[in-house]
Design a protein around this motif. Structure first.
Motif, PDB file in Angstrom:
ATOM      1  N   GLU A 274      10.173  -9.221   6.515  1.00 25.75           N
ATOM      2  CA  GLU A 274      11.134  -7.967   6.274  1.00 25.75           C
ATOM      3  C   GLU A 274      12.534  -8.270   6.421  1.00 25.75           C
ATOM      4  O   GLU A 274      12.979  -9.091   7.378  1.00 25.75           O
ATOM      5  CB  GLU A 274      10.600  -7.027   7.277  1.00 25.75           C
ATOM      6  CG  GLU A 274      11.535  -5.640   6.916  1.00 25.75           C
ATOM      7  CD  GLU A 274      11.576  -4.506   8.153  1.00 25.75           C
ATOM      8  OE1 GLU A 274      11.988  -3.696   8.162  1.00 25.75           O
ATOM      9  OE2 GLU A 274      10.789  -4.926   9.200  1.00 25.75           O
ATOM     10  N   CYS A 308       9.853  -7.648   1.749  1.00 21.86           N
ATOM     11  CA  CYS A 308      10.123  -6.272   1.879  1.00 21.86           C
ATOM     12  C   CYS A 308      11.309  -5.822   2.609  1.00 21.86           C
ATOM     13  O   CYS A 308      12.149  -6.573   3.454  1.00 21.86           O
ATOM     14  CB  CYS A 308       8.871  -5.786   2.384  1.00 21.86           C
ATOM     15  SG  CYS A 308       8.801  -6.143   4.078  1.00 21.86           S
ATOM     16  N   SER A 352       9.409  -3.836  -1.971  1.00 22.63           N
ATOM     17  CA  SER A 352       8.563  -5.007  -1.561  1.00 22.63           C
ATOM     18  C   SER A 352       8.646  -6.089  -2.837  1.00 22.63           C
ATOM     19  O   SER A 352       8.830  -5.345  -4.108  1.00 22.63           O
ATOM     20  CB  SER A 352       7.316  -4.997  -1.071  1.00 22.63           C
ATOM     21  OG  SER A 352       6.320  -4.315  -2.087  1.00 22.63           O
ATOM     22  N   LEU A 374       1.334  -4.015   4.047  1.00 22.06           N
ATOM     23  CA  LEU A 374       2.433  -3.312   4.083  1.00 22.06           C
ATOM     24  C   LEU A 374       2.266  -1.883   4.674  1.00 22.06           C
ATOM     25  O   LEU A 374       3.194  -1.200   5.210  1.00 22.06           O
ATOM     26  CB  LEU A 374       3.212  -3.071   2.604  1.00 22.06           C
ATOM     27  CG  LEU A 374       3.750  -4.467   2.144  1.00 22.06           C
ATOM     28  CD1 LEU A 374       4.057  -4.620   0.638  1.00 22.06           C
ATOM     29  CD2 LEU A 374       4.965  -5.037   2.840  1.00 22.06           C
ATOM     30  N   GLN A 391       7.436  -1.560  -5.571  1.00 21.63           N
ATOM     31  CA  GLN A 391       7.316  -2.850  -5.844  1.00 21.63           C
ATOM     32  C   GLN A 391       8.477  -3.366  -6.875  1.00 21.63           C
ATOM     33  O   GLN A 391       8.545  -2.573  -7.879  1.00 21.63           O
ATOM     34  CB  GLN A 391       5.942  -3.529  -6.216  1.00 21.63           C
ATOM     35  CG  GLN A 391       6.020  -4.914  -6.039  1.00 21.63           C
ATOM     36  CD  GLN A 391       4.573  -5.462  -5.829  1.00 21.63           C
ATOM     37  OE1 GLN A 391       3.792  -4.740  -5.034  1.00 21.63           O
ATOM     38  NE2 GLN A 391       4.251  -6.834  -6.295  1.00 21.63           N
TER      39      GLN A 391
END
Length: 435
Positions: A274, A308, A352, A374, A391
């Motif tokens: 992250e 992400c 992400s 996720l 995404q």
């Protein structure tokens, strides 16, 4: 074979495409070959000849993933005799009122159960077999639901079970939004689908439909702050995405403050990183600017790298304002629907990207299976029951995730936990494959 693309939540049909091949229940009698038994092997998805054929087809289509579908074998009187009599299967013999399918890894099924069962196998564009693939399962669901509609099954009654590797069973059904459209044609471009295409028995359009799938929940294990694993992982992320190879001065630095979390899922498949939103948007868009070699050499994961970031509150408010100003959102509100619903009416909680050089994929357009990690991660982090991810690949897609447990929405390792993943499948092609 039918080709279906996985899109997202309430957006117009965008997202990754994938091929779904339905293997017939018996060899085609009209096919003439030097050996009439040549295609019998297709009835066993784990036969070496079947595997070779699937790899060839997947390489030829050159999509991120191709899924192959087998219908559950009939439950005949001598069905149990077809099960391989090895030590493992003898130790796990089913009760008399249950049967086993040898393709399902000795998974017991109840003969009285109404849901149809299918076997799925997934292969990437370089012929690599993967255990699980979200958008390929979405494509498979669309193909199966279309076939079920042709034999008179109502959309509201459709529910199927998919058996994949390692004894995992996935559930899929049309979402509430898709079922509500079964009595009338869906609006063009909406989550229910386009106005043209094959229709379900109730009149709903099955060329584009929102589908809800039940996937296994995956926890993520953080690397300790001072551990060698974290140090190695940070080095790989810097070299792969923030080195001089990226070609821009702004991309040259990745500080410790830019990385909010780094760890691997409990199966060791995917590395989750992250980033701050600023660092996330500095990740190169061009594949030529990314160093895949160091990702291949890093042994801290076996499948892919997930980058992400959470969407900040200011951006969320901007999204909500745009949702409410969108024509489809106003139409949804007028009809008593949820504010902000429909195309353009989706508020995203996180973003992400997924990179899988170890399985032959540089960047996957949309990765449903990554949302097994996720979804729970951001639901817990943000304190929400349902989260929506976008995404940010070149094609992109939106995935709605709801982590669930057997008796509520609490995080507990002692209860059966799943992640409900919803997306839109768009049927774009169908035909016969004569090889």
């Amino acid at each position: 074979g039918d080709t279906a693309g996985g899109g997202g939540g309430g957006t117009p049909p965008v997202g990754s495409s994938g091929d779904a091949f339905f293997v017939p229940p018996k060899p085609v009698a009209e096919r003439k070959t030097s050996n009439p038994n040549n295609d019998v092997f297709l009835q066993d998805p784990d036969h070496e000849s079947t595997i070779s054929w699937m790899k060839t087809i997947a390489r030829e289509f050159n999509l991120s993933e191709t899924v192959f579908i087998w219908e559950h074998a009939p439950k005949t009187a001598n069905f149990l005799e077809q099960i391989p009599q090895d030590n493992d299967s003898n130790q796990h013999s089913p009760p008399q009122n249950q049967v086993l399918h040898k393709h399902f890894h000795n998974t017991a099924t109840d003969p009285e159960e109404s849901s149809p069962h299918y076997t799925l196998r997934f292969y990437t564009c370089d012929g690599t077999s993967v255990d699980l693939c979200g958008h390929a399962t979405l494509a498979a669901s669309a193909v199966v639901f279309k076939r079920l509609s042709k034999v008179g099954i109502n959309l509201s009654d459709m529910s199927v079970k998919f058996h994949v590797k390692n004894g995992v069973i996935l559930n899929a059904s049309p979402s509430v939004a898709a079922k509500s459209c079964s009595g009338s044609s869906a609006a063009s471009g909406g989550s229910g689908g386009a106005s043209a295409g094959s229709k379900g028995r109730g009149g709903g359009d099955l060329s584009s439909m929102k589908i809800k799938m039940c996937f296994p929940w995956k926890d993520v294990i953080p690397f300790d702050q001072e551990s060698a694993e974290r140090e190695s992982g940070m080095a790989v992320i810097r070299e792969a995405f923030f080195s001089e190879q990226a070609g821009t001065e702004n991309s040259l630095e990745l500080s410790e403050e830019d990385v909010l979390f780094i760890g691997v899922d409990d199966g060791g498949d995917d590395l989750l990183v992250e980033l701050t939103s600023a660092a996330f948007f500095r990740v190169p868009k061009r594949m030529s600017d990314i160093n895949f070699k160091c990702m291949l050499e890093f042994d801290g994961y076996t499948r892919g790298v997930i980058l992400c970031c959470a969407v900040d509150e200011f951006s969320r408010r901007r999204q909500e304002e745009q949702c409410l100003s969108h024509p489809s959102a106003r139409a949804s509100e007028t009809k008593g629907g949820k504010k902000g619903g429909g195309p353009g009416g989706v508020t995203v909680d996180f973003m992400s990207r997924f990179f899988g050089p170890k399985v032959g994929i540089e960047e996957d357009p949309v990765t449903g299976s990554a949302h097994c990690i996720l979804g729970p991660y951001f639901a817990n982090k943000l304190g929400r029951k349902t989260v929506v991810g976008k995404q940010k690949s070149q094609r992109g897609g939106i995935v709605e995730c709801t982590p669930e447990v057997a008796d509520g929405l609490e995080i507990s390792s002692e209860k059966k936990r799943t992640v409900s993943i919803s997306g839109t499948a768009v049927m774009v092609m169908n035909g016969m494959l004569y090889i």
